[in-house]
Design an enzyme around this catalytic site. Structure first.
Site, mmCIF file in Angstrom:
data_model
loop_
_atom_site.group_PDB
_atom_site.id
_atom_site.type_symbol
_atom_site.label_atom_id
_atom_site.label_comp_id
_atom_site.label_asym_id
_atom_site.label_seq_id
_atom_site.Cartn_x
_atom_site.Cartn_y
_atom_site.Cartn_z
ATOM 1 N N GLY A 174 0.841 -1.198 0.000
ATOM 2 C CA GLY A 174 0.000 0.000 0.000
ATOM 3 C C GLY A 174 0.870 1.240 0.000
ATOM 4 C CG LEU A 179 -1.950 10.145 3.677
ATOM 5 C CD1 LEU A 179 -2.939 10.862 4.571
ATOM 6 C CD2 LEU A 179 -0.881 11.109 3.194
ATOM 7 C CB ALA A 180 -0.263 4.300 6.553
ATOM 8 N N GLY A 181 1.454 3.954 4.035
ATOM 9 C CA GLY A 181 2.427 3.160 3.291
ATOM 10 C C GLY A 181 3.523 4.008 2.667
ATOM 11 C CB SER A 205 -16.502 19.430 2.653
ATOM 12 O OG SER A 205 -16.001 19.812 3.904
ATOM 13 N NE ARG A 222 -17.088 13.576 9.530
ATOM 14 C CZ ARG A 222 -15.891 13.328 9.035
ATOM 15 N NH1 ARG A 222 -15.390 12.116 9.071
ATOM 16 N NH2 ARG A 222 -15.187 14.290 8.481
ATOM 17 C CG LEU A 225 -5.838 13.389 6.091
ATOM 18 C CD1 LEU A 225 -5.742 14.737 5.400
ATOM 19 C CD2 LEU A 225 -5.784 12.286 5.054
#
Lengths: 221, 254, 643
Positions: free
Chosen positions: C46, C49-51, C290, C336, C447
């Site tokens: 992946g 963002l993490a990978g 959004s 939400r 994020l």
């Protein structure tokens, strides 16, 4: 510096520089030609002065030729690069830029053809007026440059060829000048509109200037 | 808004592999809702193809909200279809009329070889980025985010350039298959921001060199790329790249 | 009856005050000598963002990294679609923020189902993330004077969200991607795009490699390494319709689960309230509008069910501004999960609008009247434009129609404080793990978590594993590799051999409908039980009747999809069973049996104050439940109220 000659961006920069140099020549050439309006004497004096420059003139001519050949060479080189970049064309291709005066998306699509047309014209132009070797014409022995110009331009063949070539020149410059400035990095959100209009005005001022000269000579003879 | 149903003839480029010759196949697709997105219309086509025992049309897509840059397609000769500032996934069938013939081709460029049908290989873009499209700062080395102020207006110009989604429409639309808009967007973003200054010269030189090596064409300043760009990247970035390149060539270290 | 393991899971959270744990632990963890790092190889699956951040950071440290993604380029991972922003406790606006407050908000926002120590660490490293991204050239929004700008987001009373227009995810991802591509150039990262992970290789209980399918050639490839890092995102697409990208899938995580990694809290799913409603049965995905729109838009439905007048013709006295009515103090700005459930309640009661009656109005009429159209255009122009493009309706004139949609999944593979799963050597980062958001994620925190895991947590914790483990070389012909390869190949052959009559997509839609109807915004016992049955039946149908054309040795998108849907068909059952077992309502998991008199979520801290991590025993077999008890020593649990 060597790098500049080999990369796509570098070649476009050189193309722009040589193009703008040729534009400079065109502007000088046109200002000289406009002296035709001032009458026979003024024009002949200008021509004599020009030819009396001797070596300097020769050097300028060689420089001009070199610039022209470089411009042509770069055009061939970048075009070849671009041809290689798309080996198979689209079956259908439409511009997203709206309506153009020319088929296929504006003057930019006609640069090589208009350029080659101008090149061909240049050969004719040199044969006509520099070497004075047009077989179908009888060159006057006196009356100076003014008379020679009159003789050449009065020929219907010349009129047609010169007229067409000047329109090609206008088309070529209408994209060329703006494009050259862009290739040299001249761009600013505040001034871009002005640069665009200025480039267009310059292009057609040159072309129409020469066309006026042509028209005037033909009409007045 | 009630939807209408329209009938379409699709002319789709089919090519089984990179080295196979391709051809256009025609498909009649009836009852297409005008509310569908273009890719949903292709989904419907594929469902019908599979049901009738034919292999589906391969096309690239992922986020379907206009940001990942995966979708492509030359639709009736226009990159991402007739709308401006729109990716194919955001194009809707209400842009088409009953009875239309729609021609769908892959991006065509030597640097983007076809993988299958409408799918092309855009890894050339990745190689261009890896040749210099970054700031060399290892994790953990950063000063405080506010240590170097960046004027709001300057940041906005950098962001305009940074918005590139890397879809390749600029290359597809350019008559020369030039990648200048893509490359210039990254060069610009990092040339404008103070963080990119240290490698400014090396970056532009190596990215341009990689771009040439990948076999993209040269830029003729027709601005067709700008018109086709779904992220509205401006050709003023190309001018900036040219400036950067000149600067690097004339004044930069060798 | 759920089978419960007798021993609780060890989260390896060190002892001590929560604000000192990470600093101390960083000292206590074993290090790998700089010269030895190049001897270790790490697989990162992946490139979001993490990978992306993990691959870049590990390579910078000197490890040999192999990075994989199924997309055509690592830059296309779905992190790119995140709009709003990224939280950090910088306190630049001087409005009272602190690491402690970000920690507190996140634990509370997660409805007291997250692990405190992880959340505190997340808040702690949040500031360095911003610094790192700025240094990479991420163009965060700035004030006129050149300092970083902040905006406010749901669930917090301070402005701590950093953003790049509506494209924060894109800019952060490109930053990480570029950092990784730099390492590709330096030869420290080998990038493998268009590769889909199909199997995890486990050697003597330790994760040592993966089997991937080259999606262009169809070749199966064996890759071994000293550790495997999964950064493969969430499983929202089990619902078919979600705001996830079409390619998002659970396959990689599910393969790990089948090899022994526990899957934690799969029932924690986040349904985002403001999405563009479904317009027809061809719908392929849902688009998020959004959350910020609720600052100025008012949510309403007609008071009379089936009111056929156009919205403009319905006068105020016939409109039900139900959020303002039910939650007078928070009004349209409730969190939400609350907003989503309220919309569902109105539509279920027959007050929904639009062709499908599954939508509510988000109306800007009053805001436009108050502030003028230009002011609204300035704030939301791009969103209005996007809405107009998709629906062909002008939201300046007609109210938007919105409906909740699946957006994010808090559950994921179980990990300890080191982000390592119960399988040694298998690390899980980002949305793919379960760790930091509890039962509900706050806006702008995803994020933060992805980058925190990749830039600032894994680089420390992976060293400890590599330094303390015996890791003999695993040749590609090792029996474990061969077995994994055979398993992957067998599955492909099996999919191709069914040769039934139904398309993969039709099964996926079917599954999505079952999940949405029974495991969506509100769940109850009967519905969940019926879902389990329906999924089992559908799975059986799938293996009897799916039609996958083409072959395995070429580019074959139908085959790719089929493999993913097959895994969703197994995973969906676990999700439903987890939801069935959790007899309480918390965050994104709302059990209708467990609500207050006013219809709000009712937690059961006595019985369910734990992480539910499931151990796999076979398709359709009952999983074993492993519990990780949670304790809240710093943020005492309370009932969330927005009245």
């Amino acid at each position: 510096m060597i790098r500049i000659c080999c990369t796509s961006v570098g070649q476009k920069v050189l193309m722009a520089l040589t193009g703008l140099a040729l534009c400079g020549f065109l502007a000088t050439h046109l200002s000289g030609n406009l002296l035709l309006f001032a009458g026979e004497e003024a024009f002949n004096t200008y021509a004599e002065n020009l030819h009396s420059m001797g070596v300097l003139l020769k050097a300028a001519e060689v420089g001009l030729l070199a610039t022209f050949l470089a411009h042509l060479g770069l055009a061939v080189s970048t075009t070849a690069m671009s041809r290689r970049a798309r080996s198979r064309q689209y079956d259908e291709k439409e511009s997203k830029q709206g309506v153009f005066a020319l088929p296929g998306g504006g003057a930019s699509n006609w640069m090589l053809l208009t350029g080659l047309g101008i090149g061909a014209f240049l050969v004719l132009h040199l044969v006509d007026l520099k070497f004075k070797m047009r077989p179908d014409l009888v060159y006057p022995t006196d009356g100076g440059a003014y008379a020679t110009v009159n003789t050449v331009l009065s020929s219907p063949v010349s009129f047609a060829a010169y007229g067409v070539a000047l329109i090609l020149l206008g088309i070529h410059l209408s994209h060329g000048v703006r494009s050259a400035l862009q290739s040299l990095g001249v761009s600013h959100s505040k001034w871009n509109k002005l640069i665009e209009i200025g480039s267009m005005l310059f292009a057609w001022a040159i072309a129409l200037g020469f066309i006026c000269v042509l028209g005037w000579v033909v009409l007045s003879s | 808004m009630s939807s209408e149903l329209i009938n379409l003839t699709l002319r789709v480029w089919r090519q089984s592999g990179p080295d196979s010759p391709g051809q256009f196949d025609n498909y009649q697709l009836n009852g297409v809702s005008t509310h569908m997105s273009f890719l949903e219309m292709l989904d419907v086509l594929n469902e019908q193809l599979i049901e009738s025992g034919q292999e589906s049309v391969a096309f690239d897509h992922d986020c379907r909200e206009g940001i990942c840059g995966t979708c492509s397609l030359m639709i009736n000769g226009q990159a991402h279809g007739p709308d401006t500032a729109t990716t194919t996934c955001q194009l809707h069938m209400r842009r088409f009329n009953d009875g239309d013939t729609v021609t769908i081709e892959p991006w065509r460029a030597t640097a983007f070889p076809i993988v299958k049908d409408l799918v092309v290989d855009r890894s050339a873009f990745d190689r261009i980025i890896s040749s210099g499209g970054y700031v060399s700062v290892n994790t953990g080395n950063a000063p405080d985010g506010n240590a170097i102020p960046v004027a709001g207006s300057q940041q906005e110009v950098a962001m305009d350039a940074a918005a590139c989604i890397g879809c390749g429409a600029c290359v597809a639309a350019c008559k020369n298959a030039s990648a200048m808009l893509f490359v210039s967007a990254k060069v610009s973003q990092l040339a404008i921001l103070p963080q990119g200054q240290q490698e400014r010269s090396e970056r532009v030189v190596s990215m341009v060199s990689q771009m040439d090596d990948e076999g993209f064409g040269s830029c003729t300043n027709t601005s067709e790329c700008e018109a086709a760009c779904p992220a509205e990247i401006s050709v003023s970035n190309i001018a900036r790249l040219n400036r950067e390149y000149l600067r690097a060539s004339l004044c930069g270290r060798d | 009856m759920v089978r419960v393991a007798s021993e609780t899971l060890n989260s390896r959270v060190p002892e001590g005050p929560v604000d000192q744990i990470w600093d101390k632990h960083r000292f206590n963890m074993k290090l790998v000598n700089p010269a030895n790092k190049r001897k270790f190889s790490v697989i990162v699956v992946g490139t979001g963002l993490a990978g992306g951040s993990a691959a870049a950071s590990l390579a910078e440290l000197g490890y040999e990294v192999k990075s994989f993604c199924f997309q055509d380029s690592p830059r296309r991972a779905h992190s790119i679609a995140a709009q709003g922003g990224i939280n950090a406790a910088k306190n630049y606006p001087n409005d009272g923020d602190s690491i402690w407050r970000l920690f507190y908000d996140t634990v509370k926002g997660g409805d007291y189902r997250a692990r405190e120590a992880n959340v505190y660490r997340l808040a702690q490293v949040s500031n360095t993330i911003i610094d790192q991204c700025v240094a990479q050239g991420v163009p965060f929004a700035r004030e006129y004077g050149g300092t970083l700008a902040n905006r406010s987001f749901g669930g917090a009373q301070v402005s701590r969200t950093f953003y790049s227009r509506g494209q924060t995810g894109q800019q952060l991802l490109l930053g990480a991607y570029q950092a990784m591509m730099r390492q590709v150039q330096l030869g420290k990262v080998q990038m493998y795009a268009r590769r889909e992970m199909l199997e995890l290789i486990v050697v003597e209980g330790v994760a040592r490699g993966i089997i991937v399918r080259n999606l262009v050639t169809g070749q199966l490839e064996t890759h071994t390494a000293d550790a495997v890092v999964m950064c493969t995102g969430g499983y929202g697409n089990v619902y078919y319709l979600s705001t996830n990208a079409k390619g998002c899938n659970v396959t990689a995580a599910w393969r790990c689960h089948k090899q022994g990694a526990y899957f934690a809290n799969p029932c924690y799913t986040q349904i985002h309230p403001t999405c563009i409603p479904v317009s027809g049965d061809y719908q392929s995905k849902l688009t998020l509008m959004s959350e910020s729109l609720r600052n100025d838009g008012r949510v309403w439905v007609p008071k009379n069910a089936g009111d056929s007048r156009t919205p403009a013709e319905i006068p105020d006295e016939d409109r039900d501004y139900y959020l303002e009515r039910r939650y007078p103090s928070f009004g349209n700005l409730v969190p939400r999960d609350v907003a989503s459930r309220a919309a569902k309640e109105r539509c279920d009661a027959g007050f929904g609008v639009g062709d499908t009656n599954l939508a509510v109005y988000l109306d800007f009429r009053d805001a436009i009247k108050r502030d003028g159209e230009d002011a609204i255009r300035k704030k939301y122009g791009n969103l209005f434009h996007m809405y107009h493009k998709i629906t062909a309706e002008d939201p300046y004139k007609v109210p938007m129609r919105i409906f909740p949609a699946v957006h994010y999944t808090m559950g994921g593979l179980w990990v300890d404080y080191h982000l390592m799963s119960n399988l040694p050597g298998l690390f899980v980062l980002g949305e793919a793990n379960f760790s930091d958001h509890g039962a509900n994620r706050l806006g702008a925190s995803a994020l933060m978590q992805g980058l925190s895991d990749g830039y600032f947590v894994l680089p420390y914790t992976i060293g400890d594993h590599l330094a303390t483990s015996q890791l003999p070389t695993v040749p590609e012909d090792h029996p474990a590799c061969v077995a994994a390869l055979q398993s992957a190949k067998g599955r492909i052959d099996q999919l191709l051999s069914v040769q039934g009559t139904r398309t993969v997509d039709s099964f996926h839609r079917n599954l999505g409908q079952i999940m949405w109807d029974n495991c969506g915004m509100a769940r109850d016992k009967a519905g969940l039980e019926s879902a389990v049955g329906q999924i089992q039946e559908l799975r059986e149908q799938f293996w009897k009747n799916v039609r996958v054309l083409g072959n395995g040795e070429s580019f074959n998108q139908s085959l790719e999809k089929a493999g993913r849907v097959a895994d969703f068909l197994e995973f969906g059952e676990l999700l439903a069973k987890d939801a069935l077992h959790r007899e309480e309502s918390c965050g994104g998991h709302f059990r209708e049996e467990h609500q207050t008199d006013e219809g709000e979520a009712k937690r059961n801290d006595e019985a369910f104050n734990y992480v539910a991590a499931w151990e796999y025993h076979g398709v359709g077999e009952e999983s074993t439940l492993h519990k990780e008890p949670l304790s809240f020593d710093n943020v005492p649990p309370a009932t969330r109220s927005y009245k």
